[in-house]
Enzyme design. Structure first.
Site, PDB file in Angstrom:
ATOM      1  N   ARG A  84      -4.461   0.667  -1.588  1.00  0.00           N
ATOM      2  CA  ARG A  84      -3.892  -0.663  -1.808  1.00  0.00           C
ATOM      3  C   ARG A  84      -3.438  -0.837  -3.243  1.00  0.00           C
ATOM      4  O   ARG A  84      -4.185  -0.552  -4.175  1.00  0.00           O
ATOM      5  CB  ARG A  84      -4.914  -1.758  -1.497  1.00  0.00           C
ATOM      6  CG  ARG A  84      -5.281  -1.910  -0.039  1.00  0.00           C
ATOM      7  CD  ARG A  84      -6.056  -3.220   0.173  1.00  0.00           C
ATOM      8  NE  ARG A  84      -6.801  -3.172   1.416  1.00  0.00           N
ATOM      9  CZ  ARG A  84      -8.118  -2.967   1.486  1.00  0.00           C
ATOM     10  NH1 ARG A  84      -8.825  -2.815   0.382  1.00  0.00           N
ATOM     11  NH2 ARG A  84      -8.717  -2.915   2.646  1.00  0.00           N
TER      12      ARG A  84
ATOM     13  N   HIS B 239       4.819   0.392   0.806  1.00  0.00           N
ATOM     14  CA  HIS B 239       5.259  -0.350   1.983  1.00  0.00           C
ATOM     15  C   HIS B 239       4.261  -1.449   2.336  1.00  0.00           C
ATOM     16  O   HIS B 239       3.131  -1.474   1.846  1.00  0.00           O
ATOM     17  CB  HIS B 239       5.434   0.590   3.178  1.00  0.00           C
ATOM     18  CG  HIS B 239       4.147   1.244   3.609  1.00  0.00           C
ATOM     19  ND1 HIS B 239       3.654   2.378   3.013  1.00  0.00           N
ATOM     20  CD2 HIS B 239       3.238   0.905   4.558  1.00  0.00           C
ATOM     21  CE1 HIS B 239       2.515   2.728   3.585  1.00  0.00           C
ATOM     22  NE2 HIS B 239       2.233   1.841   4.519  1.00  0.00           N
TER      23      HIS B 239
ATOM     24  N   GLN C  17       0.824  -1.203   0.000  1.00  0.00           N
ATOM     25  CA  GLN C  17       0.000   0.000   0.000  1.00  0.00           C
ATOM     26  C   GLN C  17       0.858   1.252   0.000  1.00  0.00           C
ATOM     27  O   GLN C  17       2.079   1.199   0.139  1.00  0.00           O
ATOM     28  CB  GLN C  17      -0.918  -0.015   1.228  1.00  0.00           C
ATOM     29  CG  GLN C  17      -0.164  -0.142   2.545  1.00  0.00           C
ATOM     30  CD  GLN C  17      -1.070  -0.402   3.740  1.00  0.00           C
ATOM     31  OE1 GLN C  17      -1.095   0.374   4.681  1.00  0.00           O
ATOM     32  NE2 GLN C  17      -1.806  -1.518   3.689  1.00  0.00           N
TER      33      GLN C  17
END
Length: 328
Positions: free
Chosen positions: A198, A178, A100
């Site tokens: 996402r 990350h 995300q």
């Protein structure tokens, strides 16, 4: 100061995201009837998960209402504000979180109805032997390459994975792709935001039996597609005084976080006080003890979160405990 201002315990909101475990109940005694219990929002005025006051004169009230009624608790640095600028969580990742990215303040303000963006800090409380996380990309990529890799399930070839161990620290600026990996137990300090875009979610399905939605178009607007330097653990220096040691973990424009180790077994006295500039939050990540202020005393245990209003009365901490000392 025209009134006595005391600290108070907070009761968190819980989140049952599908990747969570039960460690927050079994090890931190949150007693929240959720399975899984993925996150607890320990100190929050966010509408998606506000905290509740669990001690003192405001017991039973939402932290949202307390701050709205007493904006002076935030301190002069936040004059004119009526909600917390930060949000503090525990995260139990039994399974991998989605890959995300979070927007910055500018994008969020313009395209997400004036909300804050999300820069965050992770402090690793525990990690399994093979635990990893995703921190940015290991090479420069084009938007077309990222979109194609998402479509064919090969995004992983571009992601920079980093091994994780207990006591590690990671600062995640907005725009950084990350993901927290399975086996991580983390304390997170972040801006007061719940904006997550996402990119990839392993084709998992939610409670409704459908794949969880992706937000690729928005993510591409905010994600940094250049390679990220491998995160190195910063130099940390413990400073000692009688009964307490502390070290700076992170300082940015949104928050400042110290790790504070208290040990008063030899009857030392540890004094602690918030100034008039900003509030503080003490997140107990190990141990137990009590906090005294005037003739009153507040007991705390591992997992407790204590809000210390700006200009609060001087506190005395007794016990053997480790805190994250968050300064807003």
């Amino acid at each position: 100061m025209n009134r006595n201002i005391h600290p108070f315990l907070l009761r968190p909101s819980g989140k049952d995201y599908l990747w969570g475990g039960q460690r927050l109940n079994t090890e931190f005694e949150k007693n929240i009837d959720m399975n899984p219990l993925a996150e607890t929002w320990e100190c929050s005025t966010h509408p998606d998960g506000p905290s509740t006051v669990a001690s003192g004169e405001f017991v039973g009230q939402s932290l949202v209402d307390v701050i709205a009624s007493h904006p002076e608790f935030l301190g002069t640095r936040h004059e004119g504000e009526t909600e917390l600028p930060i949000l503090i969580k525990f995260i139990d990742a039994k399974r991998d979180l989605s890959v995300q990215v979070h927007p910055g303040d500018g994008y969020a303000k313009e395209y997400e109805n004036g909300q804050l963006g999300k820069t965050e800090m992770w402090y690793v409380l525990d990690a399994s032997r093979d635990a990893k996380l995703v921190y940015g990309l290991h090479q420069d990529c084009t938007e077309e390459e990222i979109r194609e890799s998402i479509e064919n399930g090969t995004l992983g070839k571009y992601l920079q994975t980093v091994p994780v161990k207990r006591d590690d620290l990671f600062f995640i600026q907005s725009g950084t792709i990350h993901a927290i990996g399975a086996g991580c137990l983390i304390a997170e300090i972040q801006e007061n935001s719940n904006l997550t875009y996402r990119l990839y979610d392993y084709d998992r399905v939610g409670k409704d039996g459908k794949k969880r939605p992706l937000h690729v178009d928005k993510a591409m607007k905010v994600a940094k597609l250049t390679s990220s330097a491998e995160p190195k653990q910063p130099m940390r220096v413990l400073k000692y005084r009688q009964g307490v040691a502390s070290e700076l973990l992170t300082r940015c424009k949104y928050f400042e976080v110290h790790r504070m180790l208290v040990n008063t077994e030899r009857r030392q006295t540890v004094h602690y006080q918030a100034d008039d500039l900003g509030f503080r939050v003490l997140l107990c990540i190990n141990g137990c003890g009590n906090i005294s202020f005037g003739s009153e005393m507040l007991q705390f245990y591992k997992g407790d979160c204590i809000f210390v209003p700006a200009s609060s009365d001087a506190l005395t901490i007794h016990g053997q405990a480790t805190f994250l000392d968050v300064r807003g």
